[in-house]
Design an enzyme around this catalytic site. Structure first.
Site, PDB file in Angstrom:
ATOM      1  N   SER A 105     -12.078  21.656   6.677  1.00  0.00           N
ATOM      2  CA  SER A 105     -12.066  21.925   5.219  1.00  0.00           C
ATOM      3  C   SER A 105     -10.566  21.888   4.939  1.00  0.00           C
ATOM      4  O   SER A 105      -9.613  22.089   5.737  1.00  0.00           O
ATOM      5  CB  SER A 105     -12.693  23.175   4.692  1.00  0.00           C
ATOM      6  OG  SER A 105     -12.216  23.470   3.517  1.00  0.00           O
ATOM      7  N   TYR A 146     -13.360  32.231   5.293  1.00  0.00           N
ATOM      8  CA  TYR A 146     -13.708  30.777   5.410  1.00  0.00           C
ATOM      9  C   TYR A 146     -12.619  29.870   5.867  1.00  0.00           C
ATOM     10  O   TYR A 146     -12.632  29.188   6.747  1.00  0.00           O
ATOM     11  CB  TYR A 146     -14.446  30.280   4.070  1.00  0.00           C
ATOM     12  CG  TYR A 146     -14.735  28.740   4.201  1.00  0.00           C
ATOM     13  CD1 TYR A 146     -15.635  28.274   4.924  1.00  0.00           C
ATOM     14  CD2 TYR A 146     -13.936  28.001   3.247  1.00  0.00           C
ATOM     15  CE1 TYR A 146     -16.143  27.031   4.936  1.00  0.00           C
ATOM     16  CE2 TYR A 146     -14.118  26.486   3.683  1.00  0.00           C
ATOM     17  CZ  TYR A 146     -15.549  26.035   4.178  1.00  0.00           C
ATOM     18  OH  TYR A 146     -15.900  24.750   4.151  1.00  0.00           O
TER      19      TYR A 146
HETATM   20  N1  LIG Z   1     -19.000  20.439   0.262  1.00  0.00           N
HETATM   21  C1  LIG Z   1     -17.833  20.698   0.356  1.00  0.00           C
HETATM   22  O1  LIG Z   1     -17.053  20.725  -0.739  1.00  0.00           O
HETATM   23  C2  LIG Z   1     -17.051  21.133   1.713  1.00  0.00           C
HETATM   24  C3  LIG Z   1     -15.599  21.214   1.531  1.00  0.00           C
HETATM   25  C4  LIG Z   1     -15.059  21.352   2.945  1.00  0.00           C
HETATM   26  C5  LIG Z   1     -15.656  21.466   4.053  1.00  0.00           C
HETATM   27  N2  LIG Z   1     -16.941  21.260   3.957  1.00  0.00           N
HETATM   28  C6  LIG Z   1     -17.665  21.492   5.275  1.00  0.00           C
HETATM   29  O2  LIG Z   1     -18.561  20.577   5.327  1.00  0.00           O
HETATM   30  C7  LIG Z   1     -19.698  20.849   6.025  1.00  0.00           C
HETATM   31  C8  LIG Z   1     -21.209  20.837   5.224  1.00  0.00           C
HETATM   32  O3  LIG Z   1     -21.045  21.574   3.906  1.00  0.00           O
HETATM   33  P1  LIG Z   1     -21.936  21.341   2.874  1.00  0.00           P
HETATM   34  O4  LIG Z   1     -21.506  21.532   1.701  1.00  0.00           O
HETATM   35  O5  LIG Z   1     -23.001  20.068   3.154  1.00  0.00           O
HETATM   36  O6  LIG Z   1     -23.164  22.627   3.429  1.00  0.00           O
HETATM   37  P2  LIG Z   1     -24.351  23.064   2.690  1.00  0.00           P
HETATM   38  O7  LIG Z   1     -24.242  24.512   2.411  1.00  0.00           O
HETATM   39  O8  LIG Z   1     -24.876  22.008   1.649  1.00  0.00           O
HETATM   40  O9  LIG Z   1     -25.167  22.657   4.168  1.00  0.00           O
HETATM   41  C9  LIG Z   1     -24.984  23.321   5.437  1.00  0.00           C
HETATM   42  C10 LIG Z   1     -26.338  23.448   6.307  1.00  0.00           C
HETATM   43  O10 LIG Z   1     -25.951  24.218   7.449  1.00  0.00           O
HETATM   44  C11 LIG Z   1     -27.147  25.011   7.442  1.00  0.00           C
HETATM   45  N3  LIG Z   1     -26.793  26.172   8.323  1.00  0.00           N
HETATM   46  C12 LIG Z   1     -25.820  27.215   7.767  1.00  0.00           C
HETATM   47  N4  LIG Z   1     -25.698  28.052   8.593  1.00  0.00           N
HETATM   48  C13 LIG Z   1     -26.509  27.713   9.746  1.00  0.00           C
HETATM   49  C14 LIG Z   1     -26.735  28.458  10.885  1.00  0.00           C
HETATM   50  N5  LIG Z   1     -26.411  29.683  11.310  1.00  0.00           N
HETATM   51  N6  LIG Z   1     -27.618  27.887  11.709  1.00  0.00           N
HETATM   52  C15 LIG Z   1     -28.367  26.603  11.581  1.00  0.00           C
HETATM   53  N7  LIG Z   1     -28.104  25.971  10.416  1.00  0.00           N
HETATM   54  C16 LIG Z   1     -27.132  26.529   9.617  1.00  0.00           C
HETATM   55  C17 LIG Z   1     -27.777  25.360   6.048  1.00  0.00           C
HETATM   56  O11 LIG Z   1     -29.119  25.588   6.423  1.00  0.00           O
HETATM   57  C18 LIG Z   1     -27.488  23.985   5.302  1.00  0.00           C
HETATM   58  O12 LIG Z   1     -28.644  22.909   5.644  1.00  0.00           O
HETATM   59  C19 LIG Z   1     -19.678  22.516   6.464  1.00  0.00           C
HETATM   60  O13 LIG Z   1     -18.993  22.782   7.682  1.00  0.00           O
HETATM   61  C20 LIG Z   1     -18.527  22.864   5.374  1.00  0.00           C
HETATM   62  O14 LIG Z   1     -17.620  23.831   5.666  1.00  0.00           O
HETATM   63  C21 LIG Z   1     -17.596  20.994   2.833  1.00  0.00           C
END
Ligand SMILES: NC(=O)c1ccc[n+]([C@@H]2O[C@H](COP(=O)([O-])OP(=O)(O)OC[C@H]3O[C@@H](n4cnc5c(N)ncnc54)[C@H](O)[C@@H]3O)[C@@H](O)[C@H]2O)c1
Length: 260
Positions: free
Chosen positions: A129, A142
């Site tokens: 991130s 985080y």
């Molecule tokens: N969306 C953003 O703005 C953003 C920004 C920076 C980084 N990221 C990174 O991108 C990735 C995806 O983000 P997102 O926004 O799609 O997240 P999200 O919360 O929409 O989806 C995350 C998924 O991971 C699963 N998950 C979480 N913990 C789990 C566990 N312990 N075991 C199994 N499954 C688990 C959840 O059930 C969910 O389906 C993450 O690594 C996040 O840190 C996202």
């Protein structure tokens, strides 16, 4: 010939689902991992396989590995966050963030890299991130977990290079997903306002990230390892302009919705 195999964690929604779709579209057999059983519907739709488990479950990772003839790519995407000031972060929350976001990617690499090595190599992409560098108040551990996953990536890239396993990171900026609704708001107007402070004029979509993950796993990135690609619409090149504006307008939490 058997199709290439990709394992995507956190595939039930958001960026993980987009990554799974992107790989399926180019002919990969996709293994969709998530603790949310809804991941089975996506796996069915993509003609792939679902593994419903917590990503910290090493036995589940090993059991999947023992069933695979090949594994070409692993995308460690699942992550959690708790939006609270550092001193309000409980030890349980801290342990959850660090084990899901940092230890679990190691668990899945430990299980699946040996399968990659057996068939001549592969590629790992870990989701970081932009907060790894541009931390924000009220985001608990985080940002630290994402800085750690970048460090883990570099260490793994160095150790696995001789086995032809490349390990890289993608660091998204603000991407509209189910998981970010609480932080970024749910209505189009809030998203449009946030998009205005991003140089490319909009918040990211999951497919913006999926394209770069697919690139890193492709032969086109065959000479890249240990790198972090920021995919943020230019969000971070302006001296963290977004957080400056958000703070000055709201006087509060930088991830709270921007007022008009
Ligand atoms: N969306 C953003 O703005 C953003 C920004 C920076 C980084 N990221 C990174 O991108 C990735 C995806 O983000 P997102 O926004 O799609 O997240 P999200 O919360 O929409 O989806 C995350 C998924 O991971 C699963 N998950 C979480 N913990 C789990 C566990 N312990 N075991 C199994 N499954 C688990 C959840 O059930 C969910 O389906 C993450 O690594 C996040 O840190 C996202």
């Amino acid at each position: 010939m058997t199709p290439p195999v990709v394992v995507v964690t956190g595939a039930a929604q958001g960026i993980g689902a987009a990554v799974a779709r992107r790989f399926a579209a180019e002919g990969h057999a996709v293994v969709c991992v998530d603790r949310n059983a809804a991941v089975a519907a996506l796996a069915d739709e993509l003609g792939g396989r679902a593994v419903v488990c917590d990503v910290r479950d090493e036995q589940a990772a090993r059991s999947l590995a023992s069933s695979l003839d090949r594994c070409d790519a692993l995308v460690n995407n699942a992550a959690v966050w708790h939006l609270s000031p550092l001193l309000d972060t409980s030890v349980d929350e801290a342990v959850e963030v660090l084990t899901v976001n940092v230890v679990a990617p190691l668990v899945w690499m430990r299980a699946l890299v040996p399968v990659m090595v057996r068939t001549g190599g592969g590629s790992v992409v870990n989701l970081s991130s932009v907060t790894s560098a541009y931390t924000a108040t009220g985001t608990g551990l985080y940002p630290m977990s994402k800085a750690a996953v970048e460090s883990l990536t570099r260490a793994a890239a160095l150790e696995l290079a001789r086995d032809a396993v490349r390990v890289n990171c993608v660091a998204p900026g603000m991407v509209v997903t189910e998981g970010t609704q609480a932080a970024y708001g749910t209505d189009d107007e809030q998203r449009r306002a946030r998009g205005q402070v991003i140089p490319l004029g909009r918040m990211g979509e999951p497919r913006d990230i999926a394209e770069v993950v697919a690139f890193l796993c492709s032969p086109a990135a065959g000479y890249m390892t240990g790198q972090v690609l920021w995919v943020d619409g230019g969000f971070t090149i302006g001296g963290n302009e977004y957080f400056r504006i958000a703070r000055s307008r709201s006087g509060g939490h930088p991830t709270s919705p921007l007022p008009d």
